[in-house]
Write an enzyme that holds these catalytic residues in place. Structure first.
Site, PDB file in Angstrom:
ATOM      1  N   LYS A   1       0.844  -1.200   0.000  1.00 36.14           N
ATOM      2  CA  LYS A   1       0.000   0.000   0.000  1.00 36.14           C
ATOM      3  C   LYS A   1       0.878   1.248   0.000  1.00 36.14           C
ATOM      4  CE  LYS A   1      -2.114   2.147   3.531  1.00 36.14           C
ATOM      5  NZ  LYS A   1      -2.485   3.555   3.548  1.00 36.14           N
TER       6      LYS A   1
ATOM      7  N   ASP B   1      -3.426   4.307  -2.118  1.00 35.04           N
ATOM      8  CA  ASP B   1      -4.366   4.875  -1.144  1.00 35.04           C
ATOM      9  C   ASP B   1      -4.338   6.395  -1.275  1.00 35.04           C
ATOM     10  OD1 ASP B   1      -6.101   5.162   0.972  1.00 35.04           O
ATOM     11  OD2 ASP B   1      -4.601   4.721   2.514  1.00 35.04           O
TER      12      ASP B   1
ATOM     13  N   LYS C   1      -7.123   8.410  -1.696  1.00 39.59           N
ATOM     14  CA  LYS C   1      -8.318   9.050  -1.110  1.00 39.59           C
ATOM     15  C   LYS C   1      -8.781  10.250  -1.952  1.00 39.59           C
ATOM     16  CE  LYS C   1      -7.542   7.532   3.670  1.00 39.59           C
ATOM     17  NZ  LYS C   1      -6.264   6.787   3.671  1.00 39.59           N
TER      18      LYS C   1
ATOM     19  N   ASP D   1     -12.978  15.112  -5.328  1.00 40.74           N
ATOM     20  CA  ASP D   1     -13.082  16.351  -6.100  1.00 40.74           C
ATOM     21  C   ASP D   1     -14.347  16.233  -6.941  1.00 40.74           C
ATOM     22  OD1 ASP D   1     -12.418  18.745  -7.617  1.00 40.74           O
ATOM     23  OD2 ASP D   1     -10.332  18.399  -7.078  1.00 40.74           O
TER      24      ASP D   1
ATOM     25  N   THR E   1     -11.231   8.027  10.593  1.00 38.78           N
ATOM     26  CA  THR E   1     -11.305   7.673  12.017  1.00 38.78           C
ATOM     27  C   THR E   1     -10.762   8.793  12.907  1.00 38.78           C
ATOM     28  OG1 THR E   1      -9.258   6.456  11.752  1.00 38.78           O
ATOM     29  CG2 THR E   1     -11.280   5.175  11.722  1.00 38.78           C
TER      30      THR E   1
ATOM     31  N   ARG F   1       3.053  -0.353  10.747  1.00 38.37           N
ATOM     32  CA  ARG F   1       4.081  -0.355  11.795  1.00 38.37           C
ATOM     33  C   ARG F   1       4.332  -1.682  12.512  1.00 38.37           C
ATOM     34  NH1 ARG F   1       1.528   4.906  14.266  1.00 38.37           N
ATOM     35  NH2 ARG F   1      -0.234   3.784  13.372  1.00 38.37           N
TER      36      ARG F   1
HETATM   37  O1  C5P Z   1      -1.061   1.643  12.040  1.00 36.11           O
HETATM   38  P1  C5P Z   1      -0.414   1.052  10.834  1.00 36.11           P
HETATM   39  O2  C5P Z   1       1.013   1.479  10.670  1.00 36.11           O
HETATM   40  O3  C5P Z   1      -0.570  -0.443  10.742  1.00 36.11           O
HETATM   41  O4  C5P Z   1      -1.254   1.714   9.658  1.00 36.11           O
HETATM   42  C1  C5P Z   1      -1.359   1.117   8.432  1.00 36.11           C
HETATM   43  C2  C5P Z   1      -1.951   2.057   7.404  1.00 36.11           C
HETATM   44  O5  C5P Z   1      -3.359   2.150   7.542  1.00 36.11           O
HETATM   45  C3  C5P Z   1      -1.406   3.471   7.412  1.00 36.11           C
HETATM   46  O6  C5P Z   1      -1.002   3.771   6.089  1.00 36.11           O
HETATM   47  C4  C5P Z   1      -2.581   4.314   7.818  1.00 36.11           C
HETATM   48  O7  C5P Z   1      -2.592   5.546   7.132  1.00 36.11           O
HETATM   49  C5  C5P Z   1      -3.765   3.479   7.400  1.00 36.11           C
HETATM   50  N1  C5P Z   1      -4.933   3.710   8.248  1.00 36.11           N
HETATM   51  C6  C5P Z   1      -6.122   4.138   7.695  1.00 36.11           C
HETATM   52  N2  C5P Z   1      -7.214   4.347   8.473  1.00 36.11           N
HETATM   53  C7  C5P Z   1      -7.154   4.118   9.790  1.00 36.11           C
HETATM   54  C8  C5P Z   1      -5.962   3.671  10.372  1.00 36.11           C
HETATM   55  C9  C5P Z   1      -4.861   3.477   9.570  1.00 36.11           C
HETATM   56  O8  C5P Z   1      -6.189   4.337   6.474  1.00 36.11           O
HETATM   57  N3  C5P Z   1      -8.238   4.304  10.516  1.00 36.11           N
END
Ligand code: C5P
Length: 230
Positions: A33, A60, A62, A65, A116, A211
């Site tokens: 991603k 990703d 998002k 427009d 979120t 992460r």
């Molecule tokens: O927290 P972590 O590092 O696993 O996040 C993975 C990905 O998911 C990140 O790129 C983050 O932007 C995305 N994400 C998201 N919506 C959320 C939480 C995380 O798009 N509510």
């Protein structure tokens, strides 16, 4: 073998570091991603470099427009052959329909509903009444009606969304392996997290994990451990 639903979120500022990490993990992932940060920093060049690794790509971006602009943007990324692209459901039905029509045949277009990071007060400040949950369900219905492939949703929601939208394609981020949090330390009971396995069992099509793998001391071991739970 069942195909691997894990997409690694390559949220690293440096292209060479992102590429090295993805190469190392290649055999333990279903895809990669690339987010807005990566795309704004490295553009098409960066995506082409990551594409050489040979895994399906999830852009990703998002997009949000007017329909004409989003459709043109979808056409402009066509050459990158993404497997998945995100757009904002709040852009409305026509925007979603036009984005889907402009996407390649092999590209899944999925909608972000409510970020979120927004709570009920934040929504009220933008003129939207009700809870984020209700708004997310409303936008999920709209995305379905617009002919999108699915939505991005949390591990807490995916079960309910799957029951409403049986053949939907659901992307679930925000996952944490059972024993560790993102920093590699055990997390306390105060945090309600969903494990990759629980999300998959509830109907997730793609598990977005960043992460817990990328910041692990041994990313390959972390990815393997998660893979083994699925
Ligand atoms: O927290 P972590 O590092 O696993 O996040 C993975 C990905 O998911 C990140 O790129 C983050 O932007 C995305 N994400 C998201 N919506 C959320 C939480 C995380 O798009 N509510």
């Amino acid at each position: 073998m069942h195909h691997n639903p894990i997409f690694l979120a390559l949220d690293l500022p440096r292209l060479d570091a992102a590429e090295a990490l993805a190469r190392k993990l290649r055999g333990h992932l279903g895809g990669l991603k690339l987010g807005l940060e990566f795309f704004c920093a490295h553009g098409h060049h960066g995506v082409h470099e990551i594409a050489k690794i040979g895994l399906p790509l999830f852009l990703d971006l998002k997009l949000h427009d007017i329909p004409n602009t989003v459709a043109a943007a979808m056409q402009a990324i066509h050459v990158l052959e993404p497997a998945i692209v995100t757009i904002h459901a709040a852009g409305g039905r026509a925007m979603m329909e036009d984005a889907k029509a402009a996407a390649g045949e092999h590209c899944r277009v999925v909608a972000v509903t409510v970020l979120t990071s927004l709570d009920e007060g934040d929504l009220a400040a933008t003129g939207i009444g009700g809870t984020p949950h209700d708004q997310a369900l409303r936008l999920a219905e709209l995305a379905h009606a617009a002919g999108l492939d699915g939505i991005v949703c949390s591990g807490h929601e995916v079960g309910a969304v799957r029951r409403q939208w049986k053949d939907g394609f659901f992307v679930v981020p925000g996952l944490r392996p059972a024993e560790l949090n993102g920093s590699g330390r055990p997390h306390g009971d105060q945090k309600r997290t969903v494990t990759p396995r629980a999300a998959r069992d509830a109907g997730a099509s793609v598990l977005v994990i960043g992460r817990p793998i990328s910041r692990a001391e041994d990313p390959v071991a972390a990815a393997r451990a998660i893979e083994a739970t699925l």
